[in-house]
Scaffold this motif. Structure first.
Motif, mmCIF file in Angstrom:
data_model
loop_
_atom_site.group_PDB
_atom_site.id
_atom_site.type_symbol
_atom_site.label_atom_id
_atom_site.label_comp_id
_atom_site.label_asym_id
_atom_site.label_seq_id
_atom_site.Cartn_x
_atom_site.Cartn_y
_atom_site.Cartn_z
ATOM 1 N N ASN A 67 0.842 -1.193 0.000
ATOM 2 C CA ASN A 67 0.000 0.000 0.000
ATOM 3 C C ASN A 67 0.879 1.245 0.000
ATOM 4 O O ASN A 67 1.959 1.274 0.591
ATOM 5 N N PHE B 59 0.815 9.601 -3.592
ATOM 6 C CA PHE B 59 1.095 9.481 -5.028
ATOM 7 C C PHE B 59 1.435 10.874 -5.555
ATOM 8 O O PHE B 59 0.724 11.848 -5.267
ATOM 9 N N TYR C 97 -1.885 11.551 -10.314
ATOM 10 C CA TYR C 97 -3.069 10.720 -10.500
ATOM 11 C C TYR C 97 -3.287 10.555 -12.000
ATOM 12 O O TYR C 97 -2.942 11.444 -12.794
ATOM 13 N N THR C 98 -3.868 9.447 -12.390
ATOM 14 C CA THR C 98 -4.284 9.273 -13.780
ATOM 15 C C THR C 98 -5.796 9.445 -13.861
ATOM 16 O O THR C 98 -6.527 9.029 -12.959
ATOM 17 N N CYS D 172 -4.535 3.318 -2.010
ATOM 18 C CA CYS D 172 -4.025 2.081 -2.615
ATOM 19 C C CYS D 172 -3.947 2.170 -4.135
ATOM 20 O O CYS D 172 -3.469 1.242 -4.783
ATOM 21 N N SER D 173 -4.457 3.231 -4.706
ATOM 22 C CA SER D 173 -4.448 3.392 -6.163
ATOM 23 C C SER D 173 -4.395 4.880 -6.486
ATOM 24 O O SER D 173 -4.653 5.724 -5.620
ATOM 25 N N ASN D 174 -4.039 5.204 -7.708
ATOM 26 C CA ASN D 174 -3.979 6.609 -8.107
ATOM 27 C C ASN D 174 -4.770 6.890 -9.385
ATOM 28 O O ASN D 174 -4.554 7.895 -10.050
ATOM 29 N N HIS D 175 -5.703 5.980 -9.728
ATOM 30 C CA HIS D 175 -6.519 6.191 -10.935
ATOM 31 C C HIS D 175 -7.906 6.705 -10.544
ATOM 32 O O HIS D 175 -8.634 6.062 -9.785
ATOM 33 N N ASN E 140 -11.490 7.517 -11.916
ATOM 34 C CA ASN E 140 -12.334 7.117 -13.046
ATOM 35 C C ASN E 140 -13.291 8.243 -13.437
ATOM 36 O O ASN E 140 -14.510 8.102 -13.426
ATOM 37 N N LEU F 31 -10.368 5.762 -3.340
ATOM 38 C CA LEU F 31 -9.070 5.141 -3.535
ATOM 39 C C LEU F 31 -8.431 4.720 -2.217
ATOM 40 O O LEU F 31 -7.383 4.081 -2.212
ATOM 41 N N CYS G 139 -7.365 2.858 1.147
ATOM 42 C CA CYS G 139 -7.197 1.442 1.476
ATOM 43 C C CYS G 139 -8.178 1.002 2.564
ATOM 44 O O CYS G 139 -8.507 -0.175 2.657
#
Length: 308
Positions: free
Chosen positions: A3, A7, A10-11, A167-170, A172, A184, A186
């Motif tokens: 984890n 970030f 971000y995307t 836990c993520s940088n996307h 949507n 996003l 965790c």
């Protein structure tokens, strides 16, 4: 994969067909942004320069137009940049800034429409008290309430979301969205979730106030032909703007919190962008055509420019 709590970037979601049509998209959205800037600046400038329009109703309209420019600027330059470079990446600090501008603008829109509903309610239901209740000092207080609580609310939301372990940088979505950032996390973001529900409830209360105000106005307008005429001239634009805003805000909320898994990609993209296309473009057009004093001075400014 371990984890991560931070970030650097971000995307964002890519628009459908962006590889093939990104230059077409860029041209269309650039024209949209220019039109939004032109019509809102035009209406704002006419209200600021014409002393006859220095009345509460028109001052609040000017505030609405300025806020539409502010909100659109939080979205269009970054989106146009992404289309031009075909790269949908945003630094974390820019993402936080975009959330601050966009959601501060949306909240400011809601507050401004509430103030405008109050203004029309006093003007038509208590006309003898209008100038005492809507004096310069009161207008300044109401304008402050249109900006300060929304910006404070957006700041708190950003602070809460930036404290989360991600836990993520996307994201949507085509732009940075606070709830998408929260999702996003965790862990279950209880504080952010509760805060979001409280804010939604508060703005729901403002919407109820607007609806009740217009119900009272409709009842009051039945009493005389003159009141019905005033309602048609000055309140119908407000009502159309409110319905337009409520539609856009509702679908943006549904999109952010519950996703759009059961709808087509085209409708999904429209719902993601409707907030930045329809309200800022339609609001000044509605008022410019419907409010007689504004329409008259807008046409006068056109003639002066042409003669010059």
């Amino acid at each position: 994969m371990d984890n991560m709590t931070y970030f650097a970037t971000y995307t964002l979601m890519e628009p459908k067909g962006s590889k093939s049509y990104r230059h077409v998209y860029f041209t269309c959205f650039l024209l949209l942004y220019i039109m939004i800037l032109l019509v809102n600046i035009w209406v704002s400038a006419v209200i600021i320069l014409e002393k006859a329009l220095h009345q509460p109703m028109y001052i609040f309209l000017c505030n609405l137009c300025i806020n539409d420019i502010y909100g659109a600027t939080g979205f269009y330059p970054k989106f146009l940049h992404d289309l031009l470079r075909d790269s949908y990446v945003i630094p974390s600090y820019m993402c936080a800034l975009q959330v601050f501008v966009i959601y501060g603008s949306v909240a400011c829109d809601c507050c401004t429409l509430t103030v405008m509903a109050y203004d029309r309610n006093v003007a038509m239901c208590r006309p003898l008290d209008y100038h005492s209740k809507l004096n310069r000092f009161t207008c300044r207080i109401l304008l402050s309430l249109c900006w300060i609580p929304p910006l404070v609310s957006a700041t708190i939301a950003i602070v809460l979301s930036n404290r989360l372990e991600l836990c993520s940088n996307h994201i949507n979505k085509l732009y940075c969205d606070n709830w998408s950032m929260v999702k996003l996390s965790c862990k279950l973001a209880i504080v952010s979730n509760i805060y979001g529900i409280v804010v939604i409830f508060l703005f729901f209360c403002l919407s109820v106030f607007i609806i009740v105000s217009y119900i009272v106005l409709i009842i009051a307008c039945k009493e005389s032909l003159e009141n019905r005429r005033k309602f048609w001239q000055t309140c119908v634009p407000h009502l159309i703007t409110m319905i337009n805003f409520a539609f856009a805000a509702f679908f943006d909320l549904m999109y952010s919190r519950y996703g759009t898994g059961n709808i087509s990609d085209n409708l999904r993209d429209f719902l993601a962008l409707e907030m930045f296309i329809v309200p800022p473009l339609l609001n000044p057009v509605i008022y410019g055509f419907k409010l007689k004093e504004v329409r008259k001075r807008l046409l006068k400014s056109c003639v002066n420019i042409k003669n010059y």
